[in-house]
Design a protein around this motif. Sequence first.
Motif, PDB file in Angstrom:
ATOM      1  N   THR A  63      37.230  38.099  35.014  1.00  0.00           N
ATOM      2  CA  THR A  63      36.958  39.410  34.421  1.00  0.00           C
ATOM      3  C   THR A  63      37.145  40.497  35.466  1.00  0.00           C
ATOM      4  OG1 THR A  63      35.443  38.470  32.792  1.00  0.00           O
ATOM      5  CG2 THR A  63      35.204  40.820  33.273  1.00  0.00           C
ATOM      6  N   ARG A  64      36.647  40.235  36.657  1.00  0.00           N
ATOM      7  CA  ARG A  64      36.826  41.200  37.754  1.00  0.00           C
ATOM      8  C   ARG A  64      38.312  41.403  38.062  1.00  0.00           C
ATOM      9  NH1 ARG A  64      35.342  39.133  43.240  1.00  0.00           N
ATOM     10  NH2 ARG A  64      37.540  39.329  43.593  1.00  0.00           N
ATOM     11  N   TYR A  66      40.863  41.010  36.017  1.00  0.00           N
ATOM     12  CA  TYR A  66      41.493  41.762  34.929  1.00  0.00           C
ATOM     13  C   TYR A  66      41.216  43.253  35.072  1.00  0.00           C
ATOM     14  CZ  TYR A  66      41.534  37.084  32.839  1.00  0.00           C
ATOM     15  OH  TYR A  66      41.705  35.748  32.614  1.00  0.00           O
ATOM     16  N   GLU A  67      40.043  43.589  35.596  1.00  0.00           N
ATOM     17  CA  GLU A  67      39.690  44.992  35.779  1.00  0.00           C
ATOM     18  C   GLU A  67      40.371  45.591  37.010  1.00  0.00           C
ATOM     19  OE1 GLU A  67      35.437  44.773  35.967  1.00  0.00           O
ATOM     20  OE2 GLU A  67      35.242  44.408  33.819  1.00  0.00           O
ATOM     21  N   GLU A  68      40.529  44.804  38.061  1.00  0.00           N
ATOM     22  CA  GLU A  68      41.056  45.308  39.328  1.00  0.00           C
ATOM     23  C   GLU A  68      42.578  45.406  39.361  1.00  0.00           C
ATOM     24  OE1 GLU A  68      39.516  42.938  42.535  1.00  0.00           O
ATOM     25  OE2 GLU A  68      37.456  43.529  42.127  1.00  0.00           O
ATOM     26  N   VAL A  70      45.801  46.255  37.604  1.00  0.00           N
ATOM     27  CA  VAL A  70      46.365  46.951  36.447  1.00  0.00           C
ATOM     28  C   VAL A  70      47.709  46.312  36.093  1.00  0.00           C
ATOM     29  CG1 VAL A  70      47.204  49.159  35.594  1.00  0.00           C
ATOM     30  CG2 VAL A  70      45.210  49.080  37.106  1.00  0.00           C
ATOM     31  N   GLU A 111      38.756  34.686  26.975  1.00  0.00           N
ATOM     32  CA  GLU A 111      39.147  35.992  27.516  1.00  0.00           C
ATOM     33  C   GLU A 111      40.467  35.875  28.270  1.00  0.00           C
ATOM     34  OE1 GLU A 111      37.568  39.754  30.174  1.00  0.00           O
ATOM     35  OE2 GLU A 111      36.403  37.923  30.187  1.00  0.00           O
TER      36      GLU A 111
END
Length: 188
Positions: A63-64, A66-68, A70, A111
């Motif tokens: 999850t981290r 996917y956020e970090e 782009v 996810e």
Amino acid sequence: MRNAEATRERIMEAALDEFSAYGIAGARVDRIAKNAGCNKNLIYVYFENKETLFTTVLERHLTRVYEEIVFTPEDLAGYAKRVFDWAMTNPQIVRLMSWYSLERKEDTLSERASVRDKKIKAIMDAQNEGLVGKTFTPGFLLTAIMALATAWTPTHPFGPSHDPNAVNFPTETREAIAKAVRLIAKGE
């Protein structure tokens, strides 16, 4: 409640170390509890079993990621460079992902599948807009990008053994990966 959250956090950190070093099968709940400074039973209270703890740790870090990182379908080479940089600075998470791939019978991370599907759709859209060549399928392109961008991590079977000096020149390696991705994405 604050103590419980701190204990849960220590368990997750100890589990990351344990699972990235030994995988699911080789990891020991006793060592995780000892390194977390807690009672082994708390691990079962918070996570039910070792497999759930592993999945929880992996999902948290994915999850981290996917956020970090782009995702830019119009600039797949730039995305590949960001993945390379992330993979080279997070070898523990890459090892964790390798263990997951080796020990799980099927991909059960919903996810992860959802993010993958969105990326494939975005590549397809970029192909339809003429921003990316259509020689290769979106799934092939995404796989090629990920394989190239992570090939020089310590757990990869080819990059470090076939091109061991590449890690000493990360800027050059990153640019070579970007160039390869640009050529593949053009599809010529």
